[in-house]
Enzyme design. Structure first.
Site, PDB file in Angstrom:
ATOM      1  N   ALA A 150      34.940  26.801  40.459  1.00 17.69           N
ATOM      2  CA  ALA A 150      35.125  27.399  39.132  1.00 17.69           C
ATOM      3  C   ALA A 150      35.042  28.912  39.198  1.00 17.69           C
ATOM      4  O   ALA A 150      35.870  29.630  38.623  1.00 17.69           O
ATOM      5  CB  ALA A 150      34.072  26.852  38.158  1.00 17.69           C
ATOM      6  N   TYR A 151      34.037  29.411  39.901  1.00 13.22           N
ATOM      7  CA  TYR A 151      33.860  30.870  40.014  1.00 13.22           C
ATOM      8  C   TYR A 151      35.062  31.505  40.710  1.00 13.22           C
ATOM      9  O   TYR A 151      35.636  32.480  40.211  1.00 13.22           O
ATOM     10  CB  TYR A 151      32.583  31.172  40.785  1.00 13.22           C
ATOM     11  CG  TYR A 151      32.364  32.643  41.030  1.00 13.22           C
ATOM     12  CD1 TYR A 151      31.923  33.478  40.010  1.00 13.22           C
ATOM     13  CD2 TYR A 151      32.611  33.206  42.283  1.00 13.22           C
ATOM     14  CE1 TYR A 151      31.732  34.829  40.228  1.00 13.22           C
ATOM     15  CE2 TYR A 151      32.429  34.555  42.506  1.00 13.22           C
ATOM     16  CZ  TYR A 151      31.979  35.365  41.477  1.00 13.22           C
ATOM     17  OH  TYR A 151      31.809  36.715  41.694  1.00 13.22           O
ATOM     18  N   SER A 152      35.442  30.953  41.857  1.00  9.74           N
ATOM     19  CA  SER A 152      36.547  31.542  42.621  1.00  9.74           C
ATOM     20  C   SER A 152      37.853  31.478  41.844  1.00  9.74           C
ATOM     21  O   SER A 152      38.642  32.424  41.858  1.00  9.74           O
ATOM     22  CB  SER A 152      36.684  30.822  43.966  1.00  9.74           C
ATOM     23  OG  SER A 152      35.501  30.962  44.734  1.00  9.74           O
ATOM     24  N   SER A 154      38.212  31.432  38.585  1.00 10.38           N
ATOM     25  CA  SER A 154      38.175  32.394  37.478  1.00 10.38           C
ATOM     26  C   SER A 154      38.452  33.801  37.971  1.00 10.38           C
ATOM     27  O   SER A 154      39.127  34.592  37.300  1.00 10.38           O
ATOM     28  CB  SER A 154      36.815  32.338  36.765  1.00 10.38           C
ATOM     29  OG  SER A 154      35.773  32.862  37.570  1.00 10.38           O
TER      30      SER A 154
END
Length: 250
Positions: A150-152, A154
Site C-alpha cells: 500500500a505504501y509503495s 501510494s
C-alpha cells in the site's frame, strides 16, 4: 547560510519531525520564509521561536479540505504568495497482503496521494511564476519490500503525479520534481507497526545494502530539497532524484 532561497516563500506539510522538519530548518537557514503545517503544531513552536519573522505555524490535516483552505488563507495573509510547495505529509504502515482491506489501503492513499494532490490543487492560485513543487516519493517504488504494498503503491502514484503535473504546470512556469528518499533515520520507522526486535532485523538487512552501511539522515533529503527549490535547478523538470545511499544500485 548562503541565502540560496532568500525571500522565497515556502509551504511544507508534515513538518513537525523527520524529513519535513529538516527541510523547514534548511529552508529557513537559506533565507526563506516558511509556513509549516502539521497535526502536531506544538512541536514547531521552537522553530517559530528561532525565526519569528519568517515562520508561520498552522495546525491541520492534509486529508481535510477545510484545513488545507485554512493553510492557504493563512499563508496569503502572512506572506502573500507561494514560491515553493512541499507536500511532504506521509503515512507508512506495514500491512501484509492478507490484511490489505480497502479501508487499510484507503487510509494510506488518503494521506500520501490524495493529501499531496489536494495540497497542490488548493495552492494553485497562490503559486508564483517560477514556483517549485517538490513531492516526496520513495526508493521503494523501484524495489519490492514485504508488507509495504500500500505504501509503495501510494508513493508510485505520487511519482507519476509529479511527472504529469510537470507537463501540465510547466506552461505556467512552475517546475515540478520529486525526491525519493532511501532508508532515512526518522521517527516514521517507529510508527510502521513493527516491534523493536523486528525493526532491528529490518534495519540490519537494509544497512547491508547501503554503501555507508548505515541509514541516511533527514538533512540528506533536506539538502537535496534546497537545491531543487533553488534557481540552480531551474532546468530540472519532471525528475525524481533518488537519495538512497546506493540501495537500489544492486
Amino acid at each position: 547560510m548562503t541565502d540560496r532561497l532568500f525571500n522565497k516563500v515556502a509551504v511544507i506539510t508534515g513538518a513537525s519531525s523527520g524529513i519535513g522538519r529538516s527541510i523547514a530548518e534548511h529552508f529557513l537557514n537559506e533565507g526563506a520564509k516558511v509556513v509549516v503545517f502539521s497535526r502536531r503544531s506544538e512541536l514547531l513552536e521552537e522553530l517559530e521561536a528561532h525565526y519569528p519573522a519568517r515562520t508561520l505555524v498552522i495546525d491541520g490535516d492534509v486529508t481535510s479540505e477545510e484545513d488545507l483552505l485554512r493553510l492557504s488563507e493563512g499563508t496569503k495573509r502572512r506572506f502573500g504568495r507561494v514560491d515553493i510547495l512541499v507536500p511532504n505529509a506521509g503515512l507508512a504502515r506495514v500491512i501484509p497482503i492478507e490484511d490489505s482491506s480497502r479501508s487499510a489501503i484507503d487510509e494510506t492513499f488518503n494521506v500520501n496521494f490524495h493529501g499531496a494532490l489536494q495540497t497542490v490543487r488548493t495552492f494553485l492560485p497562490d503559486l508564483s511564476e517560477g514556483a517549485s513543487i517538490l513531492f516526496i516519493s520513495t526508493f521503494l517504488t523501484q524495489v519490492g519490500f514485504p508488507g509495504l504494498a500500500a505504501y509503495s503503491a501510494s508513493k508510485a502514484a505520487v511519482k507519476s503525479l509529479a511527472q504529469t503535473l510537470a507537463a501540465e504546470l510547466g506552461p505556467r512556469g512552475i517546475r515540478v520534481n520529486s525526491i525519493a528518499p532511501g532508508p532515512i533515520n526518522t521517527p516514521i520507522w517507529s510508527q510502521v507497526g513493527l516491534n523493536e526486535e523486528q525493526l532491528e532485523g529490518v534495519a540490519t538487512q537494509i544497512s547491508q545494502r547501503l554503501i555507508s552501511g548505515s541509514f541516511g539522515k533527514p538533512e540528506d533529503i533536506a539538502e537535496t530539497a534546497v537545491f531543487l527549490a533553488s534557481d540552480a535547478a531551474r532546468f530540472i523538470v519532471g525528475q525524481e532524484i533518488v537519495v538512497d545511499g546506493g540501495y537500489t544500485i544492486g
